[in-house]
Design an enzyme around this catalytic site. Sequence first.
Site, PDB file in Angstrom:
ATOM      1  N   ARG A 189     -13.804  -8.063  -0.212  1.00 51.06           N
ATOM      2  CA  ARG A 189     -12.922  -7.863   0.954  1.00 51.06           C
ATOM      3  C   ARG A 189     -12.440  -6.408   0.992  1.00 51.06           C
ATOM      4  O   ARG A 189     -12.042  -5.846  -0.026  1.00 51.06           O
ATOM      5  CB  ARG A 189     -11.737  -8.816   0.866  1.00 51.06           C
ATOM      6  CG  ARG A 189     -10.696  -8.661   2.010  1.00 51.06           C
ATOM      7  CD  ARG A 189      -9.557  -7.750   1.627  1.00 51.06           C
ATOM      8  NE  ARG A 189      -8.484  -7.752   2.617  1.00 51.06           N
ATOM      9  CZ  ARG A 189      -7.458  -6.911   2.596  1.00 51.06           C
ATOM     10  NH1 ARG A 189      -7.358  -6.003   1.647  1.00 51.06           N
ATOM     11  NH2 ARG A 189      -6.526  -6.961   3.520  1.00 51.06           N
ATOM     12  N   THR A 248       0.820  -1.214   0.000  1.00 42.01           N
ATOM     13  CA  THR A 248       0.000   0.000   0.000  1.00 42.01           C
ATOM     14  C   THR A 248       0.856   1.267   0.000  1.00 42.01           C
ATOM     15  O   THR A 248       1.948   1.269   0.554  1.00 42.01           O
ATOM     16  CB  THR A 248      -0.861  -0.026   1.282  1.00 42.01           C
ATOM     17  OG1 THR A 248      -1.680  -1.175   1.215  1.00 42.01           O
ATOM     18  CG2 THR A 248      -1.688   1.226   1.454  1.00 42.01           C
TER      19      THR A 248
HETATM   20  N1  GLY Z   1      -2.871  -2.766   3.467  1.00 44.15           N
HETATM   21  C1  GLY Z   1      -3.669  -2.985   2.366  1.00 44.15           C
HETATM   22  C2  GLY Z   1      -4.664  -4.024   2.502  1.00 44.15           C
HETATM   23  O1  GLY Z   1      -4.556  -4.903   3.340  1.00 44.15           O
HETATM   24  O2  GLY Z   1      -5.618  -4.017   1.750  1.00 44.15           O
END
Ligand code: GLY
Length: 262
Positions: free
Chosen positions: A171, A143
């Site tokens: 999700r 990310t």
């Molecule tokens: N840190 C990004 C995610 O788990 O979607």
Amino acid sequence: QAAWQVLAKGGSALDAVEAGARWAEGDLCNSTVGRCGNPDRDGVLTLDASIMDGDGRCGSVAALQDIVHPVSVARRVMEKTPHVMLVGEGAQQFAVEQGFAKEKLLTPEAEKAWREWLKTAKYQPQINAERAKLPGNKENHDTLGMLALDASGKLAGACTTSGMAWKMHGRVGDSPIVGAGLYVDNEVGGATASGVGEEMIRNAASFLVVELMRQGRSPADACREAIDRVVRKRPQASKTLQVCFLALNKDGEVGAFALHKG
Ligand code: GLY
């Protein structure tokens, strides 16, 4: 650099983090953010992002499809709606109403990687540094989180991702969840996270980092304590997953800590 150009001209921290995140979404072309992200297990690319300023204003989008700049849609949610978070079809509808163009986003490389993954169809997030050692393997989560402090002393942050590669359809990770993937408070500082989002959500982790700084910890110490919290809660799982934090306090001091190298 995209963010810094804004700050160097005396721009706001909020404009800076949006510019930086937009660059990653549109131009960086890695497999974990924006246009070039890997899809979910059904082959659908869905994007999550959030933006927050130090006055507690925030906006986010989750499971957004076919819009290149989720961070800018998140900012519109913050500025143009009475809400904080829009998801899925509703987020896309709002983006289109706001003038964002819809375009098919799955790149041929991402589709190829997904078809390759389908051969085993095993969801097993790997620590990026480990994964990078394997030939032909790309990162499956990384990310983009960004924090800025502007000349007027105001803070802002942004977080944007395509989420975990091969995740279940629907999700949502930590990045669009205020307090998990991102938290900013002008009185203290800001924090943002990268890694397996479920762990950040379990620990309200970015909020935790900011609260630890409020209690007097340095940014680096606060990030380390948040990592320790993740490990204490799930010691076994922590051996094979990556979690990382960045923090910036109101005095401009920065810190970072990751569970594993890389
Ligand atoms: N840190 C990004 C995610 O788990 O979607």
